[in-house]
Design a protein around this motif. Structure first.
Motif, short mmCIF file in Angstrom:
data_model
loop_
_atom_site.label_atom_id
_atom_site.label_comp_id
_atom_site.label_asym_id
_atom_site.label_seq_id
_atom_site.Cartn_x
_atom_site.Cartn_y
_atom_site.Cartn_z
N GLU A 47 19.47 15.39 8.69
CA GLU A 47 19.51 16.83 8.15
C GLU A 47 18.32 16.93 7.24
O GLU A 47 17.53 17.78 6.81
CB GLU A 47 20.67 17.47 7.40
CG GLU A 47 21.29 16.20 6.61
CD GLU A 47 22.75 16.95 5.79
OE1 GLU A 47 22.93 15.85 5.14
OE2 GLU A 47 22.98 17.61 6.33
N TRP A 48 17.88 15.30 6.75
CA TRP A 48 16.78 15.25 5.74
C TRP A 48 15.44 15.35 6.44
O TRP A 48 14.63 15.92 5.99
CB TRP A 48 17.11 14.15 5.06
CG TRP A 48 17.99 13.71 4.44
CD1 TRP A 48 18.85 14.83 3.37
CD2 TRP A 48 18.62 12.66 3.64
NE1 TRP A 48 19.95 14.24 2.62
CE2 TRP A 48 19.80 12.89 2.82
CE3 TRP A 48 18.52 11.28 3.88
CZ2 TRP A 48 20.71 11.88 2.19
CZ3 TRP A 48 19.20 10.25 3.32
CH2 TRP A 48 20.38 10.73 2.64
N ASN A 94 15.09 17.05 8.89
CA ASN A 94 15.10 18.60 9.40
C ASN A 94 14.49 19.48 8.18
O ASN A 94 13.66 20.34 8.40
CB ASN A 94 16.43 19.33 9.76
CG ASN A 94 16.77 19.02 11.12
OD1 ASN A 94 15.93 18.60 12.04
ND2 ASN A 94 18.12 19.19 11.36
N VAL A 95 15.12 18.97 6.97
CA VAL A 95 14.47 19.66 5.64
C VAL A 95 12.82 19.52 6.08
O VAL A 95 12.12 20.39 5.45
CB VAL A 95 14.93 19.11 4.47
CG1 VAL A 95 14.23 19.59 3.11
CG2 VAL A 95 16.40 19.50 4.17
N ALA A 96 12.22 18.27 5.66
CA ALA A 96 10.95 18.03 5.99
C ALA A 96 10.06 18.91 7.18
O ALA A 96 8.95 19.48 6.89
CB ALA A 96 10.80 16.52 6.15
N ALA A 97 11.00 18.78 8.21
CA ALA A 97 10.37 19.65 9.24
C ALA A 97 10.15 21.14 8.77
O ALA A 97 9.28 21.70 9.22
CB ALA A 97 11.12 19.69 10.56
N THR A 98 11.22 21.73 8.39
CA THR A 98 11.14 23.11 8.04
C THR A 98 10.28 23.59 7.01
O THR A 98 9.82 24.64 6.85
CB THR A 98 12.56 23.83 7.67
OG1 THR A 98 13.29 23.07 6.61
CG2 THR A 98 13.34 23.59 8.76
N LEU A 99 10.21 22.48 6.05
CA LEU A 99 8.90 22.55 5.08
C LEU A 99 7.60 22.32 5.44
O LEU A 99 6.52 22.39 4.92
CB LEU A 99 9.27 21.76 3.82
CG LEU A 99 10.65 22.09 3.08
CD1 LEU A 99 10.86 21.12 2.03
CD2 LEU A 99 10.46 23.62 2.62
N LYS A 115 5.87 12.86 4.96
CA LYS A 115 7.02 12.75 5.38
C LYS A 115 7.63 11.10 5.28
O LYS A 115 8.63 10.96 4.69
CB LYS A 115 7.49 13.18 6.75
CG LYS A 115 9.07 13.38 7.22
CD LYS A 115 9.27 13.79 8.44
CE LYS A 115 8.79 12.93 9.66
NZ LYS A 115 9.02 13.58 11.00
N THR A 132 7.86 10.74 1.40
CA THR A 132 8.72 11.18 0.29
C THR A 132 10.13 11.11 1.23
O THR A 132 11.01 11.67 0.33
CB THR A 132 8.12 12.78 0.36
OG1 THR A 132 8.04 13.12 1.51
CG2 THR A 132 6.93 12.62 -0.43
N VAL A 133 10.46 11.17 2.39
CA VAL A 133 11.86 11.28 2.79
C VAL A 133 12.13 9.92 3.41
O VAL A 133 13.32 9.31 3.00
CB VAL A 133 11.96 12.33 3.72
CG1 VAL A 133 13.22 12.39 4.35
CG2 VAL A 133 11.54 13.67 3.32
N ALA A 153 14.83 7.20 1.46
CA ALA A 153 16.19 7.31 2.22
C ALA A 153 16.37 5.46 2.72
O ALA A 153 17.42 5.32 2.73
CB ALA A 153 16.17 8.10 3.35
#
Lengths: 282, 302
Positions: A182-183, A185-190, A197, A200-201, A205
């Protein structure tokens, strides 16, 4: 009745102190006794050292060790010839080699671990190599390193590199591959770029897992450097231990053991501190 | 009909999409030949049992998944991957735990406007946090927030990038009833104020009735279909607390429950006569009984 502090830390410290005093006492008792003085040939006695004709044990007591430690503390950085350097200098050589080999391993392990963690193909393709290389004792690389590099100092650094590599590589790959979907996915949708990515992700993580690997690596590197320096000689705390053994100075060997333990603990605690800083509660 | 009315009426157009998965060498279609238009500013809820492919539809709309067949047109352009125009509110809030509330929202804002100054980004993020009622909590880490507050941050993050469409995947399912109620009020207020186009997945019939303009009913999967599009007969200025006194409330609710209890099963295999996958029937169950909704423009357009 003695009022014992209710805090667990205080009570634990008290128990530690008792154990320490008991240990020192036993050590003192064990080394203070004199055995019968045997009449031996003076030439032979010279070879055996003072124990042969004084009856005093060659094993030093706690007071001897404390005195030697004090001596080293007073002047840790002296140089009196190639084989007689201060304990601080020897430690510096060892720490320098560990730092170099470790940082080189980190430079290789982080990007490679990212690659393995992000690409199932590379994960499968590199797995057999890692599985075979990982269990090899780092010292087994030493002859190969000496033959190809032809420099004992750099060979020791290479051995540190190779032994620090695997835990960092495996943990980085694992940390990167188990970043929550899901993290990502957050990067993908942004519409975050792959590089951003990664920094920052994925990196934050996976940071706690990566730090665990780094902590294991520094522990192994510090274990291996002593053995490696015993082999390559010249400088370093491992060489110091071997040299003092050849001098039959058990006192200095004991001092070196204490120092090695202390430095190892400091290295481990330093990385534990970094690990706490990058750990996030979920 | 003018061109603008046409694009407004089909702001989002799902056109014959299918999604197939391979399980043990056998291809199973979750759904096939799915058609659905969504107008600009419309709030659409999709209801169906687990396994009917609701989340897959949402992921395709978000661009996180690609259809095996067919395409989705948004504002005249086919979807090719995720976009900042389509914000997603995830079921499990999906906040980055190492970032503060403000950090999570600024991450989205700075992704949207890469050349904005730090101050502008923070200002925009703080405004979004204020909209969801979390002002004063900017410095907290997600772990220090309750479930409802975390989901609010998720909503703030989605709002902060001024999306054209909001996609919500059961956003309130993990919350307690009280928190869910207040958040539903908030979401409805925000969506009405900003004129958002929303596609939301839910299991909760009451949630759909309160929030949606249209409720899309899915039959069970695999090979799920859109059985019906239900127009919400309840007044636009509805209040959550008094809703159940409205004469249209029970006809609508009974219709939805009946569908979920029995028709979602039976209608998968037995299609009603005249059923057209491209134009699923649009109905309006209200106090005057069930009747087909006024012929929609998209019917003529399609």
């Amino acid at each position: 009745m003695i009022a014992v502090g209710s805090s667990l830390n205080l009570r634990a410290a008290l128990v530690s102190l008792v154990i320490f005093v008991l240990f020192i006492g036993a050590w003192q008792l064990g080394t203070s006794g004199k055995s019968a003085v045997a009449t031996v040939d003076p030439e032979y006695a010279k070879l055996l050292g003072q124990s042969a004709n004084t009856g005093k044990s060659a094993m030093p007591g706690p007071a001897d060790v404390a005195q030697t430690i004090w001596g080293h503390l007073k002047d840790p950085f002296y140089v009196r010839g190639t084989n007689d350097k201060g304990l601080g200098i020897q430690l510096g050589f060892s720490l320098g080699r560990v730092a170099l080999g470790y940082i080189l391993a980190l430079i290789v392990a982080l990007p490679l671990g990212f690659l393995i963690g992000m690409s199932p193909l590379m994960n499968k393709a590199l797995d057999p190599f890692i599985q075979i290389m990982k269990p090899v004792s780092p010292l087994a690389w030493m002859p190969l390193a000496l033959y190809t590099i032809k420099d004992s100092g750099i060979s020791a650094i290479f051995v540190i590199f190779i032994c620090s590599l695997w835990p960092m590589l495996i943990n980085t790959a694992f940390g990167v591959s188990s970043v929550r979907k899901e993290w990502l996915n957050v990067a993908a949708t942004l519409e975050v770029s792959p590089l951003r990515k990664a920094f920052t992700v994925i990196l934050p993580a996976a940071a706690p897992t990566i730090l665990t690997g780094m902590r294991i690596s520094i522990g192994i590197a510090w274990l291996v450097i002593v053995a490696a320096e015993m082999l390559v000689g010249g400088t370093g705390i491992g060489y110091f231990v071997w040299n003092e053994w050849n001098n039959l100075s058990i006192t200095n060997v004991i001092v070196a053991i204490l120092v090695i333990g202390l430095v190892g603990m400091i290295l481990d605690q330093a990385l534990a501190r970094v690990a706490r800083a990058v750990t996030y509660p979920e | 009909m003018t061109d603008t009315s046409r694009t407004n009426d089909r702001f989002i157009s799902i056109e014959g999409i299918a999604r197939r998965f391979s399980t043990g060498g056998i291809m199973t279609a979750v759904f096939e030949n799915l058609w659905l238009p969504i107008a600009r500013g419309e709030f659409v809820c999709m209801i169906g049992h687990s396994g009917c492919g609701k989340t897959t539809v949402l992921n395709i709309l978000a661009g996180l998944d690609a259809p095996s067949e067919g395409s989705v047109i948004v504002d005249g352009k086919a979807i090719e991957g995720p976009s900042l125009d389509r914000a997603v509110i995830f079921q499990g809030h999906a906040l980055l735990p190492w970032r503060s509330v403000l950090g999570n929202v600024t991450y989205a804002v700075s992704s949207r406007w890469r050349d904005k100054s730090k101050a502008e980004i923070e200002e925009k993020a703080k405004a979004a946090i204020k909209t969801v009622g979390l002002a004063g909590n900017e410095a907290k880490k997600p772990a220090a927030l309750s479930g409802g507050m975390k989901q609010r941050v998720g909503i703030a993050r989605a709002l902060s990038i001024d999306p054209k469409i909001m996609l919500m995947d059961e956003p309130f399912s993990a919350l307690d009833a009280l928190t869910r109620g207040t958040l539903q009020d908030e979401v409805r207020r925000i969506c009405l104020e900003t004129g958002q186009t929303v596609f939301m997945i839910t299991h909760d019939v009451d949630e759909a009735m309160f929030l949606a303009d249209k409720i899309v009913l899915m039959t069970n999967g695999p090979q799920a279909r859109i059985a019906e599009i239900v127009e919400n007969p309840l007044p636009k200025d509805r209040e959550r607390t008094g809703l159940h006194h409205h004469p249209d409330y029970y006809p609508l609710r009974n219709h939805l429950i009946d569908f979920l209890v029995s028709r979602s099963k039976t209608e998968r295999d037995n299609r009603p006569p005249g059923y057209d996958q491209r134009h699923p029937p649009i109905v309006r169950p209200d106090a005057n009984g069930l009747r087909p909704a006024a012929p929609a423009i998209h019917r003529a357009a399609g």
